[in-house]
Every structure is written in C-alpha cells, then in structure tokens.
Design a protein around this motif. Structure first.
Motif, PDB file in Angstrom:
ATOM      1  N   GLU A 104       0.867  -1.151  -0.016  1.00 17.77           N
ATOM      2  CA  GLU A 104       0.121  -0.199  -0.137  1.00 17.77           C
ATOM      3  C   GLU A 104       0.893   1.280   0.072  1.00 17.77           C
ATOM      4  N   THR A 106       2.913   4.299  -1.199  1.00 16.44           N
ATOM      5  CA  THR A 106       2.847   5.031  -2.386  1.00 16.44           C
ATOM      6  C   THR A 106       4.254   5.660  -2.710  1.00 16.44           C
ATOM      7  N   LEU A 107       4.742   6.023  -3.895  1.00 14.50           N
ATOM      8  CA  LEU A 107       5.868   6.215  -4.481  1.00 14.50           C
ATOM      9  C   LEU A 107       6.093   7.736  -3.678  1.00 14.50           C
ATOM     10  N   GLU A 108       5.024   8.529  -3.380  1.00 16.39           N
ATOM     11  CA  GLU A 108       5.307   9.919  -2.598  1.00 16.39           C
ATOM     12  C   GLU A 108       5.706   9.483  -1.301  1.00 16.39           C
ATOM     13  N   GLN A 109       5.124   8.578  -0.517  1.00 10.60           N
ATOM     14  CA  GLN A 109       5.362   8.023   0.771  1.00 10.60           C
ATOM     15  C   GLN A 109       6.935   7.658   0.650  1.00 10.60           C
ATOM     16  N   TRP A 110       7.288   6.970   0.057  1.00 15.01           N
ATOM     17  CA  TRP A 110       8.677   6.408  -0.173  1.00 15.01           C
ATOM     18  C   TRP A 110       9.640   7.769  -0.364  1.00 15.01           C
TER      19      TRP A 110
END
Length: 288
Positions: A104, A106-110
């Motif tokens: 779950e 997201t690339l943004e969270q990463w």
C-alpha cells in the motif's frame, strides 16, 4: 547544567524545534555553543527553543529550511555564518515517518521519507564539509593549535576551541539495524545513513573532520506519544527494552554533546546506540 565544553563554537541542529533536536540544541547551548535552530513547519516551537536558550544566557537563532532542498540547505548554512561567523558542529537530526505496508506504500510516501531522512543528511553533511574546508581553524588573533594537530593549521599562543576542523553527528535509529515491517521506507533511510556516515568518515577524517552517528531506540517524543501514554502499548514497548525504561530526549542529547566535544576526539565513524538494549534483540534472551 551549564558547562564550557563547547565554548566559542557554533552548532547547527536540524529539526530542532521539538523532541530530540530540541534537547540537543538546548544541551549544546548550555555547553557554551551558539546554536542555529533549524525548523521546517513549526516556527512558534522553534522560536520557543530560541527564547529558552536566551533566557538561560545562550545565543541562538531559528532558521526555516527544508533539508531535502539543496537551495534551502545552502541558505541555512549562509544564515548561520551571517549570524555567528562560522559553523563548527552539524547535528543532522531531521527525520519523518510515512508508514504503510509495502503493498500500500505510495511512491510519494517512499520519496518523502528518503528525501528528508537520507538526502537531507547528505545535503547538510556536504555543505558542512565544504564550509569546514573554507573556514579552516582561523579565529583571529590568539588562535592556536594543539599538540598533535596537522601541519598547516594555524599556530598561536592559545588553544583552538576544538581539536577537530569540524564535527558532524548523524541522527539515525535502531532501525538502521533492526528490520521494521510496515516501515520499509524509514528503515531503508536509516540503513542508508549508516553506510553514508561511515563512508563520509573514512573520506574526510584525514582532514580533521570527525563524523559519527547516534542511533536512538524508543524515545519519549511526540512521534510516539501514543506508545508512551497508552498502558498496553507502553507495556509492549517496554518488553523490547532490556533496561526497562523508555528513553528521554536528554539521553540522546547527552550522547550528542559528548560526540561534539573533545572528550570524544578519537572517536571517528562510530554509531552510538542509545536504546536501553533494544538492539540486543531481547526476544531471543530465552533462547529464541
């Protein structure tokens, strides 16, 4: 308790408006350093830290900057030099969490976590090294060099405020060592700090720049308030800490103060785990 351990030195602490960063900023001011209190989104809290330091006889300024932004980091150091003339100590403390199971996440969270926790440490350390090299040890008439310092360093009648050309302290986490399911971005960023710190220390030690790190365990800050205040969560957390108590920001600040001082002058490329034994994997104390 006030000391003169860091007298005549300037410390720049990122993420210093609360928690561990705040405790480190206050401790370094109490030890005689002028302090740059970096913040990103808490101007009032940063101002309170500066005011606290001033009330206790210290010198400090607050500077807003996003450590994940190259231009912000350059400006942060420029403002530090404008205010205090130089920087002797960098504490790269800023860090965030954006937790999610891997399926779950997201690339943004990463990217957010890597940008602040790892890229931010690189940008701040790079700027510190550049500044240390430019400013050297010169502090005006009467500056000197201690026995054992390298050729070419300024000589004089008095000792320089520090044996090192500069000091960098990276704030990591026990999760540079301990895997953390559901927090892969955070653990990856902290694992990156470990090898970045050691590689940097290897590269610049011969110049007299000391680079080390601190890996805190469970510390009572706003980020884990629920785990500290909720009885069931607190009991679960304590089961992971052999020493039997949750740490305080001042525990980490004491370690940072030591690493910034000449008391640790022969310590290079080391991570201090301030964790009450959490990194001993206490689940295995009965044989696993």
């Amino acid at each position: 308790m006030k000391t003169h351990m860091l007298a005549q030195q300037v410390a720049l602490v990122t993420g210093a408006s609360s928690g561990i960063g705040k405790a480190i900023a206050v401790a370094m001011a109490d030890a005689g350093a002028s302090v740059v209190v970096n913040f990103h989104s808490q101007p009032d809290a940063a101002r309170e830290v500066v005011e606290h330091i001033a009330r206790h006889g210290g010198r400090a300024i607050a500077v807003k900057a996003d450590v994940g932004s190259e231009s912000d980091v350059e400006r942060l150091f420029e403002e530090a030099v404008t205010a205090f003339g130089r920087v002797d100590i960098l504490v790269a403390n800023s860090g965030i969490q954006r937790d999610a199971p891997i399926g779950e996440m997201t690339l943004e969270q990463w990217n957010q976590v890597i940008a602040t926790n790892l890229t931010g440490q690189f940008l701040c350390a790079r700027e510190a090294v550049r500044l240390f090299r430019r400013q050297g040890r010169s502090r005006g008439p009467g500056d000197g060099r201690r026995e054992g310092q390298r050729e070419g360093q300024r000589e004089g009648a008095d000792e320089a405020p520090s044996r090192a050309l500069g000091k960098i302290i990276h704030i990591s986490s026990v999760h540079q060592l301990i895997p953390w399911a559901g927090h892969a971005n955070y653990a990856a960023s902290k694992g990156g700090i470990d090898l970045f710190m050691r590689s940097l220390a290897q590269e610049v030690a011969e110049e007299g720049i000391r680079v080390n790190a601190i890996a805190p365990g469970a510390i009572a800050t706003a980020i884990n308030r629920e785990s500290v205040e909720d009885e069931a969560a607190r009991k679960k957390m304590l089961s992971l800490i052999p020493y039997g108590r949750i740490g305080a920001p001042e525990d980490v600040a004491a370690a940072a103060l030591w690493l910034a001082s000449d008391a640790s002058d022969y310590v290079v490329g080391t991570t201090l785990f301030i964790d009450g034994g959490m990194s001993l994997y206490p689940e295995f104390r009965d044989g696993g």
